[in-house]
Scaffold this motif. Structure first.
Motif, mmCIF file in Angstrom:
data_model
loop_
_atom_site.group_PDB
_atom_site.id
_atom_site.type_symbol
_atom_site.label_atom_id
_atom_site.label_comp_id
_atom_site.label_asym_id
_atom_site.label_seq_id
_atom_site.Cartn_x
_atom_site.Cartn_y
_atom_site.Cartn_z
ATOM 1 N N SER A 45 18.053 -30.576 66.906
ATOM 2 C CA SER A 45 18.766 -30.693 65.636
ATOM 3 C C SER A 45 20.161 -31.284 65.817
ATOM 4 O O SER A 45 20.658 -31.989 64.932
ATOM 5 N N ASP A 46 20.796 -31.028 66.965
ATOM 6 C CA ASP A 46 22.137 -31.572 67.211
ATOM 7 C C ASP A 46 22.092 -33.070 67.495
ATOM 8 O O ASP A 46 22.894 -33.838 66.969
ATOM 9 N N ASP A 48 19.441 -35.109 66.924
ATOM 10 C CA ASP A 48 18.686 -35.777 65.863
ATOM 11 C C ASP A 48 18.165 -37.137 66.335
ATOM 12 O O ASP A 48 18.512 -38.180 65.794
ATOM 13 N N ASP A 50 15.755 -40.440 67.308
ATOM 14 C CA ASP A 50 14.707 -41.238 66.671
ATOM 15 C C ASP A 50 13.437 -41.225 67.513
ATOM 16 O O ASP A 50 12.363 -41.556 67.011
ATOM 17 N N SER A 74 9.266 -30.700 65.323
ATOM 18 C CA SER A 74 9.718 -31.844 64.539
ATOM 19 C C SER A 74 8.577 -32.361 63.672
ATOM 20 O O SER A 74 7.412 -32.046 63.897
ATOM 21 N N ARG A 125 21.996 -45.291 57.489
ATOM 22 C CA ARG A 125 22.196 -44.046 58.219
ATOM 23 C C ARG A 125 23.615 -43.558 58.015
ATOM 24 O O ARG A 125 24.571 -44.337 58.106
ATOM 25 N N PRO A 128 23.313 -37.461 60.140
ATOM 26 C CA PRO A 128 21.901 -37.219 60.440
ATOM 27 C C PRO A 128 20.952 -37.724 59.344
ATOM 28 O O PRO A 128 19.733 -37.560 59.455
ATOM 29 N N LYS A 139 15.110 -39.044 55.606
ATOM 30 C CA LYS A 139 14.931 -38.088 56.684
ATOM 31 C C LYS A 139 16.289 -37.511 57.021
ATOM 32 O O LYS A 139 17.273 -38.229 57.175
ATOM 33 N N CYS A 140 16.323 -36.180 57.132
ATOM 34 C CA CYS A 140 17.556 -35.501 57.522
ATOM 35 C C CYS A 140 17.193 -34.351 58.441
ATOM 36 O O CYS A 140 16.522 -33.399 58.018
ATOM 37 N N GLU A 141 17.624 -34.480 59.696
ATOM 38 C CA GLU A 141 17.279 -33.498 60.719
ATOM 39 C C GLU A 141 15.759 -33.347 60.757
ATOM 40 O O GLU A 141 15.060 -34.310 61.025
ATOM 41 N N SER A 142 15.219 -32.193 60.474
ATOM 42 C CA SER A 142 13.767 -32.007 60.592
ATOM 43 C C SER A 142 13.037 -32.186 59.263
ATOM 44 O O SER A 142 11.836 -31.974 59.173
#
Length: 220
Positions: A45-46, A48, A50, A74, A125, A128, A139-142
């Protein structure tokens, strides 16, 4: 707004064989290195990323458990597995690409490039948050979600002005193409929908912040 692809690279501390990381960094990829699958999961999560590369050959393992754990934590994150010719790779290993040593850095780049976001005008972008203007997907984090055209324009405006307060009037003018502000609940409802798409806790947002009496701010 260019996108610099982020790669989370899992490699044992006593890796044997060629180092592909300098070649990736020379192509302007941002590579974060961790030495265990446990550390990778704790930092997903930190960082993030691709894409995740699991150098199983450096850890003397098939990489099966690490790949499964990453896929479990994920949603749709591409995984590349590097193994050696002494290990048999089964179909149960959840990896998008499997590469068997030896191979060149060029081959690695050619295989991972299709899995990474490119410098495309249709991809934005901010922190995150990643917004695909063409696919209307964020898309944001998970978390990932499809957006309506109006929500895409609203999020695009916020992402193009990160960490700045955007007044309600400007939002209506840019997104709704009107100066009329008779019913501001429309904006509030759309913001709540965006929060549901990107926030872990929409009721206590950390990205889309309401600035009372003024408008909204995207904190990234």
């Amino acid at each position: 707004m260019d996108i610099i692809p982020r790669i989370l690279w899992i490699e044992g501390r006593r890796a044997v064989g060629p180092s592909f990381i300098p070649g990736l960094r020379s192509k302007d990829y941002h590579v974060e290195i961790v030495s265990t699958g446990v550390e990778a999961l704790s930092r997903l999560s930190d960082i993030d990323p691709d894409l995740v590369v699991v150098n199983a050959a450096s850890m003397r393992t098939t990489g099966k458990r690490i790949c499964q754990s990453i896929n479990g934590q994920s949603d749709g994150l591409p995984v590349v597995l590097i193994t050696d010719r002494d290990l048999q790779v089964t179909r149960t290993i959840q990896a998008d690409v499997v590469l068997t040593l030896p191979f060149t850095t060029r081959k690695l780049i050619n295989r991972i490039a299709p899995l990474l976001p490119g410098d495309d005008k249709n991809l934005l972008r901010a922190g995150p948050i990643r917004l695909d203007l063409d696919k209307k997907r964020v898309k944001c984090e998970s978390r990932e979600a499809n957006l309506t055209p109006r929500l895409v324009q609203l999020l695009k405006l916020m992402m193009e002005n990160p960490n700045e307060v955007i007044e309600r009037g400007k939002i209506f003018y840019k997104v709704w193409e009107t100066d009329y502000m008779g019913d501001t609940r429309t904006l509030d409802v759309h913001m709540s929908w965006l929060r549901k798409a990107i926030e872990k806790d929409p009721r206590n947002p950390k990205f889309l912040i309401t600035i009372r009496g003024m408008g909204y701010r995207l904190d990234v």
